[in-house]
Design an enzyme around this catalytic site. Structure first.
Site, mmCIF file in Angstrom:
data_model
loop_
_atom_site.group_PDB
_atom_site.id
_atom_site.type_symbol
_atom_site.label_atom_id
_atom_site.label_comp_id
_atom_site.label_asym_id
_atom_site.label_seq_id
_atom_site.Cartn_x
_atom_site.Cartn_y
_atom_site.Cartn_z
ATOM 1 N N CYS A 80 0.825 -1.224 0.000
ATOM 2 C CA CYS A 80 0.000 0.000 0.000
ATOM 3 C C CYS A 80 0.852 1.263 0.000
ATOM 4 O O CYS A 80 0.359 2.336 -0.322
ATOM 5 C CB CYS A 80 -0.952 0.018 1.181
ATOM 6 S SG CYS A 80 -0.149 0.277 2.766
ATOM 7 N N CYS A 84 -4.278 -8.411 13.413
ATOM 8 C CA CYS A 84 -5.474 -9.245 13.252
ATOM 9 C C CYS A 84 -6.445 -8.821 14.346
ATOM 10 O O CYS A 84 -6.065 -8.719 15.503
ATOM 11 C CB CYS A 84 -5.122 -10.723 13.401
ATOM 12 S SG CYS A 84 -6.600 -11.767 13.376
ATOM 13 N N GLY A 121 15.554 8.972 5.189
ATOM 14 C CA GLY A 121 14.146 9.351 5.210
ATOM 15 C C GLY A 121 13.687 9.643 6.623
ATOM 16 O O GLY A 121 12.935 10.586 6.874
ATOM 17 N N GLN A 175 -23.208 -6.497 8.484
ATOM 18 C CA GLN A 175 -23.779 -7.535 9.334
ATOM 19 C C GLN A 175 -25.295 -7.571 9.170
ATOM 20 O O GLN A 175 -25.959 -8.389 9.777
ATOM 21 C CB GLN A 175 -23.477 -7.213 10.809
ATOM 22 C CG GLN A 175 -22.018 -7.202 11.149
ATOM 23 C CD GLN A 175 -21.762 -6.629 12.527
ATOM 24 O OE1 GLN A 175 -21.091 -5.616 12.655
ATOM 25 N NE2 GLN A 175 -22.265 -7.267 13.570
ATOM 26 N N GLU A 217 -23.397 -2.985 11.692
ATOM 27 C CA GLU A 217 -24.778 -3.413 11.934
ATOM 28 C C GLU A 217 -25.764 -2.357 11.433
ATOM 29 O O GLU A 217 -26.752 -2.683 10.792
ATOM 30 C CB GLU A 217 -24.967 -3.660 13.437
ATOM 31 C CG GLU A 217 -26.354 -4.181 13.778
ATOM 32 C CD GLU A 217 -26.496 -4.546 15.241
ATOM 33 O OE1 GLU A 217 -25.487 -4.820 15.905
ATOM 34 O OE2 GLU A 217 -27.652 -4.551 15.722
ATOM 35 N N ARG A 251 -28.780 -2.530 27.817
ATOM 36 C CA ARG A 251 -28.000 -3.728 28.148
ATOM 37 C C ARG A 251 -26.984 -3.411 29.246
ATOM 38 O O ARG A 251 -26.732 -4.218 30.131
ATOM 39 C CB ARG A 251 -27.314 -4.317 26.920
ATOM 40 C CG ARG A 251 -26.682 -5.671 27.199
ATOM 41 C CD ARG A 251 -26.147 -6.327 25.952
ATOM 42 N NE ARG A 251 -27.125 -7.080 25.214
ATOM 43 C CZ ARG A 251 -27.372 -8.377 25.371
ATOM 44 N NH1 ARG A 251 -26.720 -9.071 26.292
ATOM 45 N NH2 ARG A 251 -28.256 -8.995 24.631
ATOM 46 N N ALA A 310 -25.680 -9.709 18.697
ATOM 47 C CA ALA A 310 -26.193 -10.172 19.990
ATOM 48 C C ALA A 310 -25.761 -11.598 20.314
ATOM 49 O O ALA A 310 -26.369 -12.255 21.162
ATOM 50 C CB ALA A 310 -27.713 -10.047 20.053
ATOM 51 N N GLU A 322 -19.987 -12.481 22.122
ATOM 52 C CA GLU A 322 -19.716 -11.306 22.948
ATOM 53 C C GLU A 322 -19.275 -11.621 24.376
ATOM 54 O O GLU A 322 -18.465 -10.885 24.955
ATOM 55 C CB GLU A 322 -20.973 -10.432 23.014
ATOM 56 C CG GLU A 322 -21.333 -9.854 21.665
ATOM 57 C CD GLU A 322 -22.693 -9.191 21.687
ATOM 58 O OE1 GLU A 322 -22.741 -7.973 21.673
ATOM 59 O OE2 GLU A 322 -23.697 -9.919 21.722
HETATM 60 C C1 LIG Z 1 3.635 2.188 9.653
HETATM 61 C C2 LIG Z 1 4.770 3.103 9.973
HETATM 62 C C3 LIG Z 1 5.453 2.922 11.144
HETATM 63 C C4 LIG Z 1 6.477 3.772 11.479
HETATM 64 N N1 LIG Z 1 7.114 3.574 12.668
HETATM 65 C C5 LIG Z 1 8.105 4.409 13.038
HETATM 66 C C6 LIG Z 1 8.768 4.219 14.274
HETATM 67 O O1 LIG Z 1 8.482 3.277 15.011
HETATM 68 N N2 LIG Z 1 9.723 5.124 14.615
HETATM 69 C C7 LIG Z 1 10.046 6.162 13.810
HETATM 70 O O2 LIG Z 1 10.914 6.944 14.162
HETATM 71 N N3 LIG Z 1 9.467 6.343 12.631
HETATM 72 C C8 LIG Z 1 8.487 5.496 12.226
HETATM 73 N N4 LIG Z 1 7.875 5.685 11.027
HETATM 74 C C9 LIG Z 1 8.330 6.772 10.179
HETATM 75 C C10 LIG Z 1 9.502 6.199 9.373
HETATM 76 O O3 LIG Z 1 10.679 6.277 10.054
HETATM 77 C C11 LIG Z 1 9.913 6.935 8.299
HETATM 78 O O4 LIG Z 1 8.728 6.939 7.642
HETATM 79 C C12 LIG Z 1 11.039 6.252 7.506
HETATM 80 O O5 LIG Z 1 12.244 6.026 8.167
HETATM 81 C C13 LIG Z 1 11.291 7.153 6.397
HETATM 82 O O6 LIG Z 1 12.085 6.481 5.494
HETATM 83 P P1 LIG Z 1 11.645 6.399 3.983
HETATM 84 O O7 LIG Z 1 12.812 5.931 3.230
HETATM 85 O O8 LIG Z 1 10.429 5.610 3.823
HETATM 86 O O9 LIG Z 1 11.342 7.939 3.701
HETATM 87 P P2 LIG Z 1 10.596 8.606 2.511
HETATM 88 O O10 LIG Z 1 9.136 8.610 2.767
HETATM 89 O O11 LIG Z 1 11.035 8.021 1.245
HETATM 90 O O12 LIG Z 1 11.157 10.081 2.698
HETATM 91 C C14 LIG Z 1 10.917 10.794 3.891
HETATM 92 C C15 LIG Z 1 11.492 12.217 3.796
HETATM 93 O O13 LIG Z 1 12.885 12.166 3.749
HETATM 94 C C16 LIG Z 1 13.354 12.845 2.611
HETATM 95 N N5 LIG Z 1 14.552 12.169 2.171
HETATM 96 C C17 LIG Z 1 14.724 10.833 2.003
HETATM 97 N N6 LIG Z 1 16.007 10.582 1.675
HETATM 98 C C18 LIG Z 1 16.652 11.770 1.605
HETATM 99 C C19 LIG Z 1 17.972 12.157 1.318
HETATM 100 N N7 LIG Z 1 18.902 11.294 1.011
HETATM 101 N N8 LIG Z 1 18.262 13.462 1.371
HETATM 102 C C20 LIG Z 1 17.323 14.364 1.663
HETATM 103 N N9 LIG Z 1 16.061 14.053 1.954
HETATM 104 C C21 LIG Z 1 15.719 12.774 1.926
HETATM 105 C C22 LIG Z 1 12.215 12.793 1.642
HETATM 106 O O14 LIG Z 1 12.283 13.787 0.686
HETATM 107 C C23 LIG Z 1 11.051 12.952 2.562
HETATM 108 O O15 LIG Z 1 10.850 14.284 2.883
HETATM 109 C C24 LIG Z 1 6.856 4.827 10.630
HETATM 110 C C25 LIG Z 1 6.193 4.997 9.419
HETATM 111 C C26 LIG Z 1 5.155 4.147 9.083
HETATM 112 C C27 LIG Z 1 4.438 4.330 7.801
HETATM 113 S S1 FES Z 2 -8.613 -9.693 11.044
HETATM 114 FE FE1 FES Z 2 -7.518 -11.510 11.246
HETATM 115 S S2 FES Z 2 -8.988 -13.026 10.845
HETATM 116 FE FE2 FES Z 2 -10.124 -11.177 10.840
HETATM 117 S S1 FES Z 3 -3.063 -1.748 3.931
HETATM 118 FE FE1 FES Z 3 -0.948 -1.671 3.809
HETATM 119 S S2 FES Z 3 -0.346 -1.815 5.820
HETATM 120 FE FE2 FES Z 3 -2.482 -1.634 5.983
#
Ligand SMILES: Cc1cc2nc3c(=O)[nH]c(=O)nc-3n(C[C@H](O)[C@H](O)[C@H](O)COP(=O)(O)OP(=O)(O)OC[C@H]3O[C@@H](n4cnc5c(N)ncnc54)[C@H](O)[C@@H]3O)c2cc1C
Ligand code: FES
Ligand code: FES
Length: 1285
Positions: free
Chosen positions: A83, A159, A378, A750, A785, A863, A1032, A1221
């Site tokens: 996604c 899940c 990033g 549902q 529901e 309830r 229910a 439930e």
């Molecule tokens: C489900 C989920 C869970 C997450 N959990 C955590 C977590 O537990 N802890 C946490 O700290 N973060 C968390 N994040 C955030 C995550 O750290 C950052 O999204 C990730 O490290 C970014 O890396 P990326 O390569 O995907 O960045 P991208 O989305 O590709 O880029 C992010 C930003 O960095 C810039 N960028 C990337 N590379 C460079 C470069 N070389 N020079 C200049 N700019 C650059 C991009 O232009 C953009 O602005 C989470 C994100 C999601 C979606």
């Molecule tokens: S969300 Fe995992 S079985 Fe329904």
């Molecule tokens: S649909 Fe991609 S992580 Fe939830």
């Protein structure tokens, strides 16, 4: 420096971008730069990969990506979230989806087989994601992974149904250490023993069957793994190999396009990156897209030029030097983990403490799918105030190398790099120098150092008085304003001191070793720094199998399980769109209470792909709807009463275009005062009309005055709401037939009948011309529901008026924001009791937060009132209730339906019969050794100052029936075919709870045929009319009985034929009946007898019977952080003679873990007086990023479930009992165990009086209740963390 690349040069290299999907080569056309991999896969018909959240938080979209690493000359296999992955970022790679792993026609993969056999899928929506995470782990592992590896790798998959235990069990078998266990010849197992998927060890769980057949554990499916560096691990010869073309193919620069003028560049040299950046200064660099993807998809940011730098060699270097590491900005976090592990292993511990700290931190960083793509650069450049890593870069004195477009490089210390909220100083980052420094803190809108404290610590000896001095300064160094974004200000301040204290102890321990540590601080303080070890989850299930006929009582697997594990099970979104279809998007109110002054839709109408826009004036029928009272406007015409209320709907050619157009509608409001909490509602007398209720027994006032009560206490209890978080969001596909003379729809609901009713109502059509079908849904829990019907009615308007098929899919954030939740409750109580704990009188007033329409809030309140006594006999009770009208989206049903919010004759007159509660209670108390556990906990608490354990044991009684009598009816249609197979249709919906499986078992047993001869295809309003919602908990009772009625009718018609001749099979009998013109189709019906309740008198029999259960829980809390773990949960339930004990155990485990989320993890934060940093009336927690449902890490370490034996229930089909439930409430054992642990923590500071603990007991509430020297500077004695109620 190199030369600038011309547009033409770049373009010339874009020849034939390709991708392999499940071994098939696919050319990627230009123009798709806006697509994610998930969208592409689903567009080409691979719908096994699901969209659960679209933000990388649920794992439903997990696929495996493989590429050939030219450096190591090996194939890399990784699980990623489709996604968030831009389609073109996978160019030149091989994607394997669940369809490529195995299917029913050509054979399931052992992972799929094991998950199906272990009851690891219920609604099945999360299932392909789990399969793919596990598949990628195995495919990339040379050696079988450990159990811990497996659980760690599943942490990015959510899940909501199973409670995870069966999934862990299913996959645990792949972590085997002793191959001999898995082959019958060498194992020494007798034929009656199996390798159990539950334990991965030989067992006899197939032996406790009282009747003929044994269950088969699937021990024989495991084959040794072979491993090949190119293809990864192979279990079968059907494994897809890595495409040979990709071994030879070299990556090329790419320049491709997408919609809205989007350009996608893939340069392969740093110089090219700089060139493009020079040409397009606003171009956005992207690596994993885990941040940019969220910005563009959820926050609607638009970046016209994206530069994918993931393959730039200079940015992927990792150089290990004597004095540190140089890490390229595009290096993935999972790669960094490997390197840091290597460095830590190779060097002396004192040289690598920073590496180990970063490794420790990365353990908690997102799930594997994110770590596999997210880059370090990033993360740094996002400059998130809650980044897990940035404070570490500052603490370790890392330096960043930054290049401008001309290639000029400068170096910047991490400490100076973060300029403000998500603001940095930048273009390229390639190095980080890790040197340990002992102080950091993140407590602002960006990461900063606590400079005063730092200055104070410099040059000091590490002694106790340093601690006190530092704490005093640190307390003032903390700059958190009262309404700081994120809230929890007191908690965050306390945490900083607590962490510093932990740090102080840790340094003492590190510097001097244990001996001198004990001189400075008592040994029990070691508990503050003891590393936490998460053991692998162990579950046990104990039940009798009481077979009745060929199928009833057997622990059959869910009938759809094999379809679910292969991704072949179809959900609404997987149904191909008919030609000429449109997508709908909602125009939503942005104000909680306001008058609509004007609506400007001009810009929307010229938006790309626009096809129509509809408001209140366009509704052809009656626009007022509601399940009980029609108090909800389909489209708000004059006044909006909540944020997220639907004002209109836009349709366009694609989902994205529809959303774009909807965003362009400008609504002008005149704001009105809003009611944003129960307390506001009470103050302003804002209640839904006619919702005042009262139940009484005995004389409460007299009892309080009589002096019988030794103690009388008064107070209030607040219980927050809960989001359903079904994995499949709300969705409807609706179309017209015969020019609008008929309307058909497929919906995730549902209650198909409610969809039929709402749609016919708003269109002004006869109900007989509207059909709703539901095959299966990806979870409902009450959330689908009534609310789903509202959105089906919204989609019906454009479909009907344009005569075109329309699909309305709610994105996760919209779904959470607008479809309502479990009600929050406020209870004001006065209770009198004796010194030995007997409750004599309870005076209770409860209020639930109904939101802006009544929906089901009144029956929920009722309830709650019925269940307010839980299982206790209280001689004098008065319970009053009211439904509050507030300016929030309408709250609705949720598993438990008010029961959780909250022997004799009950306070509403029903006589208790055949109670098994005492048996359950005694059995549990003995089996969990409550007294022994209490002793152990006390011992532990004595020796651990900063970690505390607590235990609790809680009973429950849950009334079975809809409290509205008329709803307790069910219909079914049974058809026997001449080949001896049976098609059953009934009014209930399969939402993962195994209803169809149980009902099919009833039919199979009635005809005495194998379960495989019975099929249930779907639920449809044109087969079984007027069906009550599947809710229910009573569905297997009532639909099972209706199906039995129909089967018995057919059986009676067959009987003369069957008794005259002897037939070799049921097919022969059916055929003979057919030849004799015997009707082999029957409609069955059931109405629940002997129930009825009169609210005028407050007396009656609302429930057919009660389901009883009890649970024991033990938890451990970290009193300094509020973190907690459920060490053990034991649940015992009376389910009579279960129709299917394996499915029932799954319901108990799933409900318990969902309840655990409700009591301790899941907190909804609304824009209200408690959360002024959220805009009024808006939901802050509208996705998995901010709203935490239990993950695999939250499951009780030891989880035992047993069903009471020899306890038939004569009030329901085949002596069974309802299960959906009732177990939910038992998770409150965890809540009370937490409270028990907090009591022990408070005793350490001599605070021993009673204290309120609101639900959920999140880390914030736990921490702040454990009053100590680190909380005291910030709170008063009556402090209670804020909660949206
Ligand atoms: C489900 C989920 C869970 C997450 N959990 C955590 C977590 O537990 N802890 C946490 O700290 N973060 C968390 N994040 C955030 C995550 O750290 C950052 O999204 C990730 O490290 C970014 O890396 P990326 O390569 O995907 O960045 P991208 O989305 O590709 O880029 C992010 C930003 O960095 C810039 N960028 C990337 N590379 C460079 C470069 N070389 N020079 C200049 N700019 C650059 C991009 O232009 C953009 O602005 C989470 C994100 C999601 C979606
Ligand atoms: S969300 Fe995992 S079985 Fe329904
Ligand atoms: S649909 Fe991609 S992580 Fe939830």
């Amino acid at each position: 420096m190199g030369s600038l690349m011309t547009e033409n040069e770049m373009d010339s290299e874009t020849k034939e971008p390709i991708l392999y999907v499940n071994g098939v080569r696919r050319v990627l056309p230009d123009g798709l730069a806006h697509l994610t991999l998930l969208e592409y896969l689903r567009d080409i018909g691979l719908t096994g990969t699901k969209l659960g959240c679209g933000e990388g938080g649920c794992g439903a979209c997990t696929v495996m990506v493989s590429y050939f690493d030219q450096n190591s000359k090996k194939c890399v296999h990784l699980a990623i979230n489709a996604c968030l992955a831009p389609l073109y970022s996978l160019e030149g790679m091989h994607i394997i989806t669940v369809e490529g792993v195995g299917n029913r026609r050509y054979g399931l993969h052992p992972i799929q087989e094991s998950l199906a056999q272990s009851h690891g899928s219920q609604c099945g929506f999360c299932t392909p994601g789990f399969i793919m995470s596990m598949y990628a782990l195995l495919r990339s592992s040379q050696k079988p992974p450990t159990k811990e590896d497996i659980e760690e790798n599943l942490a990015g998959n959510l899940c909501r149904c199973t409670g995870y235990r069966p999934i862990v069990d299913a996959f645990r078998v792949f972590a085997r250490t002793n191959d001999a266990l898995y082959t019958n010849e060498s194992s020494g197992l007798s034929n009656s023993e199996f390798v159990c998927p539950s334990t991965g060890k030989p067992c006899s769980c197939g032996l406790n069957i009282k009747d003929d057949k044994k269950t088969t554990c699937n021990g024989d499916i495991m084959k040794p793994i072979s491993y090949n560096a190119i293809d990864g691990a192979a279990y079968t010869d059907k494994e897809l190999i890595f495409p040979p073309e990709l071994l030879l193919r070299k990556l090329t620069n790419l320049c491709l396009n997408g919609s809205n003028g989007l350009k996608w560049y893939r340069p392969l040299k740093l110089q090219h990156v700089l060139d493009i950046k020079a040409r397009y200064p606003d171009a956005k660099l992207v690596v994993g897209n885990t941040e940019v993807g969220i910005e563009t998809r959820l926050k609607n940011f638009h970046y016209p030029v994206l530069i994918h730098v993931a393959h730039v060699p200079e940015l992927n270097q990792i150089i290990i030097k004597d004095d540190g590491l140089e890490i390229g900005a595009a290096v993935k976090l999972s790669e960094i983990v490997k390197v840091l592990k290597t460095v830590s292993d190779q060097r002396a511990p004192f040289q690598t403490s920073s590496c180990r700290s970063i490794l420790e931190q990365l353990k908690w960083f997102a799930g594997a799918q994110i770590r596999n793509v997210a880059s370090i650069g990033g993360n740094i450049c996002t400059a998130s105030p809650i980044s897990d890593l940035n404070p570490l870069w500052m603490a370790t004195r890392a330096k960043f190398q930054i290049s401008d477009c001309k290639g000029n490089i400068r170096t910047c210390a991490a400490e100076k790099f973060f300029l403000g909220y998500r603001k940095v100083d930048l273009a390229r980052i390639i190095s980080g120098w890790f040197v340990m420094r002992p102080l950091f803190t993140g407590r602002c809108s960006y990461s900063v150092s606590a400079n005063e404290t730092k200055a104070f610590l410099m040059g000091k000896h590490w002694k106790k008085d340093v601690l006190q001095g530092a704490l005093r300064i640190l307390e003032k160094d903390i700059l958190l304003k009262e309404n700081a974004p994120g809230g929890m200000v007191e908690f965050r301040k306390s945490l900083i001191l607590s962490f510093f204290f932990k740090f102080f102890l840790w340094v003492c321990h590190q510097m001097d070793g244990l001996a001198s540590f004990e001189d400075k601080v008592p040994k029990s303080h070691l508990s503050a720094i003891k590393a936490f070890h998460h053991p692998s989850v162990i579950g046990s299930q104990d039940y009798d199998i009481v077979k009745r006929g060929s199928a009833v009582g057997a622990p059959e697997v869910h009938l759809s399980s094999r379809l679910q594990v292969t991704g072949e099970a179809e959900y609404t979104d997987d149904v191909p769109m008919p030609p000429n279809s449109l997508h709908a998007a909602l125009i939503l109110s942005k104000k909680p209470h306001a008058r609509i002054i004007a609506i400007d839709d001009v810009a929307a109408k010229s938006s790309p792909g626009f096809a129509g826009i509809f408001f209140a004036k366009n509704v052809p029928g009656d626009r007022w709807v509601g399940p009980i009272v029609a108090d909800e406007e389909l489209f708000a015409s004059e006044i909006v009463t909540c944020v997220g209320q639907v004002i209109g709907v836009v349709v366009a050619d694609t989902h994205e275009n529809a959303k774009h157009a909807a965003r362009k509608v400008h609504v002008q409001y005149e704001e009105l005062p809003a009611v944003l909490s129960i307390n506001d509602a009470i103050k302003s007398n804002s209640f839904h009309p006619n919702t005042e209720r009262c139940l009484t027994k005995g004389d409460v006032d007299l009892c309080f005055l009589s002096g019988q009560c030794d103690k009388i206490i008064e107070g209030d209890v607040r219980v927050g709401g809960q989001e359903h978080f079904y994995l499949e969001p709300n969705i409807t596909l609706i179309w017209t037939i015969d020019g609008g003379n008929e309307v058909h729809m497929i919906s995730s609901t549902q209650a198909p009948q409610k969809h039929q009713k709402y749609v016919s109502h708003v269109l002004g059509l006869l109900m007989s011309k509207v059909v709703c079908k539901t095959k299966r849904i990806g979870g409902g829990f009450g959330g689908k529901e009534t609310r789903s019907a509202f959105f089906a009615a919204v989609a019906a308007i454009p479909s009907y008026l344009l005569n075109r098929p329309v699909k309305l899919t709610l994105d996760r954030d919209i779904d959470m924001m607008v479809t309502g939740q479990r009600h929050s409750f406020l209870g004001k109580y006065k209770v009198g009791f004796t010194n030995d704990g007997k409750v004599l009188a309870l005076d209770l007033e409860i209020f639930n937060n109904g939101g802006n329409s009544l929906d089901l809030s009144l029956p929920v309140l009722e309830r709650a009132m019925f269940h307010s006594d839980n299982v206790y006999e209280i001689p004098n009770i008065r319970i009053k209730g009211k439904v509050c009208f507030t300016n929030f989206p309408s709250n609705t049903a949720f598993r438990g339906f008010g029961g959780p919010q909250e022997g004799s004759v009950l306070h509403y007159g029903q006589q208790i019969e055949h109670s098994t509660l005492e048996r359950l209670w005694n059995e549990l108390k003995t089996s969990c050794d409550f007294l022994g556990a209490r002793k152990e906990v006390e011992e532990f608490n004595l020796n651990n100052r900063w970690k505390k354990r607590g235990i609790a044991i809680i009973p429950t009684k849950f009334g079975i029936s809809f409290t509205a009598k008329f709803m307790n009816q069910a219909g079914a249609l049974v058809q026997v075919y001449t080949d001896g197979t049976v098609l059953v249709t009934h009014g209930g919906v399969e939402m993962g709870q195994g209803l169809h499986t149980k009902v099919a078992q009833v039919a199979a047993s009635c005809f005495d045929i194998p379960l495989s001869s019975v099929f249930i295809s779907e639920t449809s309003t044109d087969k079984v009319p007027n069906a009550s919602p599947t809710a229910a908990s009573a569905s297997s009772d009532i639909y099972g009985a209706a199906v039995l009625d129909a089967c018995q009718q057919i059986k009676a018609r067959m009987e003369p034929m069957a008794s005259k001749h002897s037939f070799g099979s049921f097919a022969e009998l059916a055929n003979a009946c057919y030849m004799e013109r015997i009707d082999l189709s029957a409609h069955g019906f059931y109405k629940t007898p002997d129930i009825g309740f009169d609210w005028e008198t407050g007396k009656g029999v609302p429930f057919r019977y009660f389901t009883y259960g009890a649970a024991f829980a033990e938890v451990e809390i970290d009193t300094l952080t509020g973190d907690f773990h459920t060490r053990r949960a034991d649940v015992i339930f009376d389910l009579g003679f279960s129709l299917n004990p394996a499915i029932d155990v799954g319901q108990i485990e799933g409900a318990f873990v969902q309840g655990l989320g409700w009591v301790a993890l899941e907190e909804l934060k609304w824009g209200d007086a408690a959360h002024k940093w959220v805009p009024p009336g808006c939901l802050y927690t509208c996705g998995p990023g901010t709203y935490k449902i239990p993950s695999i890490n939250d499951v009780p370490f030891k989880f035992s479930v047993s069903l009471l034996k020899d306890a038939p229930n004569d009030k329901a089909i085949h002596s069974s009992k309802a299960v959906g439930e009732p177990p939910f409430f038992l998770a409150s054992a965890v809540f009370f165990a937490i409270k028990d642990a907090i009591i022990a923590a408070r005793a350490e500071t001599n605070v021993t009086d009673w204290f309120p603990l609101d639900n959920p007991a999140t880390p914030e509430r736990i921490r702040m209740a454990c009053i100590d020297e680190f909380t005291k500077p910030f709170i008063d004695s009556d402090y209670r963390p804020k909660l949206s109620v």
